[in-house]
Design a protein around this motif. Structure first.
Motif: not given
Lengths: 213, 114
Positions: A49, A72, A206, A211, B27, B31, B34, B43
């Motif tokens: 990366r 997930t 995940f 993401l 979770t 999401v 992001s 990150v």
């Protein structure tokens, strides 16, 4: 001689507590090796990366965030169900333990089914690892590198899910046979530790694959 | 409501369900974050949330909060050595374009010879 110990205490242990603690220490040391194994692949991810940051962002769009998110949720729930299975054995409820183990297996199977759909789509369009890669639609240098590391990591993880399912099935059979009790459920507990590690690895996989960017 | 088996601490049902709910909530957070452009911070945030989730799994589901500290030491040891692996590998690859003057001289000479 250990003739005064319960049958589940093996001859080379002084008592059940020593056997239990040895089993747990051995399992955690094995999990250490698992952390380092997956960790090595995470290190490879970091290097690739760093070398191709833009390509990674472009390539990751080929992954389906919805399917990854569902997986997930599936794995987290399976961690809850296996923890509840062990708890059931701790309080002497073997039937409930079997039900929770079956639920765990169903959730694990769901994870694999979703991964099958993800993989088969990629095979279909040529997004394959390394020199098998033939897909044309991703900009950037060396997109095959992204898929190489994707298949290596999710593949190794998927293999762990399959192995985990096998071990959980074995524990289910032993539970059904009445081999466990509040005094002795160590094999199921160790299986749980392994399964939680599988969940832990996915918790990092995940966001890093699905993401980014 | 706490029960004790021969092994000692039995985690309450509420704790397992609460941790599970927290993991599912985190979770959603992962999401959602992001989808917001934070540049390089995406990150960092993603890894931080993942680490919180991982800590919940390790401390509660894997029972390290209530177990003998030796198991926690083994697990933390694995993380320390993994950190060394990743950090030193990145030190190497991130500084490869810079050559010392001596290395540059050597490379020049080799180019002349080849």
């Amino acid at each position: 001689m250990n003739s005064t110990q319960p049958a589940y205490v093996q001859h080379h242990f002084v008592d059940a507590e020593q056997q239990r603690e040895s089993s747990k220490l051995g399992m955690w040391i094995f999990l250490l090796t698992e952390v380092l194994t997956f960790g090595g692949l995470f290190a490879a991810y970091a290097v690739f990366r760093a070398w191709y940051p833009d390509m990674f962002i472009n390539a990751h769009k080929a992954l389906d965030v919805t399917m990854g998110s569902i997986n997930t949720v599936v794995l987290i729930t399976s961690s809850v169900t296996i923890a509840l299975a062990i708890r059931s054995l701790q309080i002497g409820k073997a039937i409930a333990a079997q039900r929770y183990l079956i639920l765990t297996l169903l959730l694990a199977a769901t994870f694999l089914v979703i991964k099958y759909f993800e993989y088969s789509h990629k095979f279909h369009v040529g997004q394959l690892p390394g020199h098998f890669y033939t897909y044309e639609g991703i900009e950037g240098t060396n997109p095959h590198v992204f898929f190489g590391i994707y298949f290596a990591m999710t593949g190794l993880h998927g293999l762990h899910v399959i192995i985990g399912m096998g071990v959980i099935t074995w524990m289910l059979i032993r539970t059904a046979k009445g081999e466990f009790s509040p005094e002795y459920y160590t094999p199921v507990e160790m299986t749980g530790l392994f399964w939680h590690l599988v969940d832990l690895v996915w918790i990092y996989l995940f966001p890093l694959f699905y993401l980014i960017g | 409501m706490s029960e004790h088996s021969q092994h000692g601490h039995v985690t309450p049902l509420k704790t397992y369900l609460g941790v599970g709910a927290a993991l599912l909530f985190l979770t959603v957070v992962t999401v959602a974050v992001s989808l917001v452009d934070l540049g390089g911070f995406n990150v960092v945030v993603a890894l931080l949330v993942a680490t919180v989730k991982g800590s919940l799994v390790v401390l509660f589901f894997m029972h390290l909060l209530h177990d003998n500290r030796i198991y926690l030491a083994v697990f933390l040891g694995s993380l320390i050595f993994l950190a060394i692996l990743i950090i030193f590998t990145m030190f190497d690859t991130m500084t490869r374009d810079e050559m010392t003057p001596l290395a540059e001289l050597v490379v020049e000479q080799v180019k002349l010879m080849v």
